[in-house]
Design an enzyme around this catalytic site. Structure first.
Site, PDB file in Angstrom:
ATOM      1  N   GLN A  10       0.829  -1.200   0.000  1.00  0.00           N
ATOM      2  CA  GLN A  10       0.000   0.000   0.000  1.00  0.00           C
ATOM      3  C   GLN A  10       0.868   1.257   0.000  1.00  0.00           C
ATOM      4  O   GLN A  10       1.894   1.306   0.674  1.00  0.00           O
ATOM      5  CB  GLN A  10      -0.908  -0.024   1.232  1.00  0.00           C
ATOM      6  CG  GLN A  10      -2.237   0.650   1.005  1.00  0.00           C
ATOM      7  CD  GLN A  10      -3.333   0.098   1.904  1.00  0.00           C
ATOM      8  OE1 GLN A  10      -3.421  -1.097   2.106  1.00  0.00           O
ATOM      9  NE2 GLN A  10      -4.168   0.969   2.417  1.00  0.00           N
ATOM     10  N   SER A  94       3.940  -6.415   2.872  1.00  0.00           N
ATOM     11  CA  SER A  94       2.585  -6.437   3.438  1.00  0.00           C
ATOM     12  C   SER A  94       1.620  -7.089   2.455  1.00  0.00           C
ATOM     13  O   SER A  94       1.749  -8.286   2.179  1.00  0.00           O
ATOM     14  CB  SER A  94       2.158  -5.019   3.835  1.00  0.00           C
ATOM     15  OG  SER A  94       0.954  -5.042   4.577  1.00  0.00           O
ATOM     16  N   LEU A  95       0.651  -6.352   1.884  1.00  0.00           N
ATOM     17  CA  LEU A  95      -0.271  -6.982   0.933  1.00  0.00           C
ATOM     18  C   LEU A  95       0.483  -7.593  -0.244  1.00  0.00           C
ATOM     19  O   LEU A  95      -0.002  -8.550  -0.875  1.00  0.00           O
ATOM     20  CB  LEU A  95      -1.318  -5.985   0.437  1.00  0.00           C
ATOM     21  CG  LEU A  95      -0.947  -5.032  -0.711  1.00  0.00           C
ATOM     22  CD1 LEU A  95      -1.220  -5.651  -2.072  1.00  0.00           C
ATOM     23  CD2 LEU A  95      -1.701  -3.737  -0.584  1.00  0.00           C
ATOM     24  N   ARG A 119      -9.410  -8.550   3.420  1.00  0.00           N
ATOM     25  CA  ARG A 119      -8.345  -8.055   4.299  1.00  0.00           C
ATOM     26  C   ARG A 119      -8.471  -6.548   4.487  1.00  0.00           C
ATOM     27  O   ARG A 119      -8.346  -6.037   5.607  1.00  0.00           O
ATOM     28  CB  ARG A 119      -6.982  -8.414   3.699  1.00  0.00           C
ATOM     29  CG  ARG A 119      -5.762  -8.101   4.557  1.00  0.00           C
ATOM     30  CD  ARG A 119      -4.525  -8.625   3.840  1.00  0.00           C
ATOM     31  NE  ARG A 119      -3.295  -8.414   4.592  1.00  0.00           N
ATOM     32  CZ  ARG A 119      -2.481  -7.375   4.441  1.00  0.00           C
ATOM     33  NH1 ARG A 119      -2.794  -6.406   3.572  1.00  0.00           N
ATOM     34  NH2 ARG A 119      -1.364  -7.279   5.135  1.00  0.00           N
ATOM     35  N   HIS A 204      -0.543  -3.487  11.105  1.00  0.00           N
ATOM     36  CA  HIS A 204       0.596  -4.231  11.644  1.00  0.00           C
ATOM     37  C   HIS A 204       0.873  -3.903  13.114  1.00  0.00           C
ATOM     38  O   HIS A 204       2.014  -3.652  13.503  1.00  0.00           O
ATOM     39  CB  HIS A 204       1.847  -4.010  10.780  1.00  0.00           C
ATOM     40  CG  HIS A 204       1.663  -4.466   9.376  1.00  0.00           C
ATOM     41  ND1 HIS A 204       1.539  -5.796   9.043  1.00  0.00           N
ATOM     42  CD2 HIS A 204       1.530  -3.773   8.214  1.00  0.00           C
ATOM     43  CE1 HIS A 204       1.357  -5.904   7.732  1.00  0.00           C
ATOM     44  NE2 HIS A 204       1.334  -4.693   7.213  1.00  0.00           N
ATOM     45  N   GLN A 253       0.904 -11.947  10.025  1.00  0.00           N
ATOM     46  CA  GLN A 253       1.346 -10.724   9.350  1.00  0.00           C
ATOM     47  C   GLN A 253       0.408  -9.541   9.606  1.00  0.00           C
ATOM     48  O   GLN A 253       0.835  -8.388   9.605  1.00  0.00           O
ATOM     49  CB  GLN A 253       1.433 -11.028   7.849  1.00  0.00           C
ATOM     50  CG  GLN A 253       1.937  -9.937   6.957  1.00  0.00           C
ATOM     51  CD  GLN A 253       1.061  -9.790   5.721  1.00  0.00           C
ATOM     52  OE1 GLN A 253      -0.135  -9.557   5.831  1.00  0.00           O
ATOM     53  NE2 GLN A 253       1.669  -9.939   4.551  1.00  0.00           N
TER      54      GLN A 253
END
Length: 316
Positions: A10, A94-95, A119, A204, A253
């Site tokens: 992102q 991340s993603l 998500r 996170h 995660q």
């Protein structure tokens, strides 16, 4: 040359991303159509035309960035004969970890799109808007130890942790707004810049546990195969091919630290992955910039536009 494909997270989104790929290559158009069909929305139109405010909504940003990454990978495979098997490893920020797994054949494209839509929604639901915050600590003095010290100060009034260890000079903290505000003041006192981030939720960090629970349920229902290249996971900064370990780490995660600096250091190390070339597949060049700071002896290349893909394929 040892190659790793890396996949952005992102922050790399922009209106128009992927449009030139779709115009030039049928393989890219097929990816965007499959994602649209899986989600039951015209996400490709939003990516192409905006508005940016809608594209930046987390539930849209996450599958959109993955779609661009997969358009790059599918185009390389179908148009240029460059498959994921050219890479020794894959990793995603991340993603981007979902993009990496879809690219490596561990999770189907439609499943990946639906998982990322959920998500994004789950992360937004986890913490009411305004109650969480994130901040980027930037400057030559910034390292993970300084960020942890600042976060510890903040945690005296609420949840505050290191969320993204991106590279030396760039570490992100996340948590309750009051705690992050206090950590920002502590970071400034320690001699670094602290910039509040314009995000919709504190990613996170432990406040994301409700989202992690939602993802655990969703991931339990999805088929995960061994990836065609080992995934260097965010939460361990080490490679794995084990589908059940991957399933577990995708849940961890959501609340855990993105250990990107450590992941890139391991990949570039001679006693680690011995990677000499990193190819960033997808929108933007954020990770390519990080590679240059973390592993200056390695080559970083961003694969965005048709000419990028053509040049990359010719160089192999």
């Amino acid at each position: 040359m040892t190659l790793a494909f890396i996949f952005p997270g992102q922050g790399s989104q922009a209106v128009g991303m992927g449009a030139d790929l779709a115009e030039a290559f049928a393989a890219a158009r097929e990816v965007f159509q499959e994602v649209d069909d899986a989600l039951g929305q015209h996400l490709s139109k939003l990516m192409r035309e905006g508005p940016i405010e809608d594209l930046t909504l987390t539930e849209n940003t996450q599958p959109a960035l993955m779609a661009v990454s997969l358009a790059v990978i599918r185009t390389l495979e179908k148009e240029f004969g460059v498959g994921i098997d050219k890479a020794a490893f894959v990793a995603g920020h991340s993603l981007g970890e979902y993009s990496a797994l879809a690219a490596a054949g561990a999770i189907g494209l439609s499943d990946t799109a639906r998982l990322l839509k959920l998500r994004g929604q789950a992360m937004q639901r986890a913490v009411p808007v305004g109650q969480g915050a994130m901040a980027s600590l930037i400057g030559p003095k910034t390292d993970v130890a300084l960020a942890e010290a600042a976060a510890k100060e903040g945690s005296s009034v609420g949840v505050c942790v290191v969320a993204n260890d991106n590279n030396a000079g760039n570490v992100v903290i996340s948590g309750a707004k009051a705690a992050v505000d206090k950590a920002i003041e502590a970071a400034k006192a320690l001699g670094t810049r602290a910039i509040p981030l314009n995000v919709s939720a504190p990613f996170h960090c432990p406040l994301m546990q409700p989202a992690a629970d939602e993802m655990a349920e969703a991931l339990a229902a999805v088929t995960i195969a061994a990836p065609r290249a080992p995934l260097v996971a965010n939460v361990t900064a080490r490679p794995t091919l084990d589908p059940e370990a991957i399933r577990r780490m995708l849940v961890e995660q959501v609340t855990g630290r993105v250990r990107w600096r450590e992941s890139m250091e391991w990949l570039a190390a001679e006693d680690g992955g011995a990677v000499t070339r990193f190819a960033e597949a997808g929108a933007g060049k954020v990770l390519t910039g990080m590679v240059k700071r973390i592993a200056p002896d390695a080559e970083g290349v961003a694969l965005n536009a048709p000419a990028d893909l053509e040049a990359f394929a010719a160089s192999l």
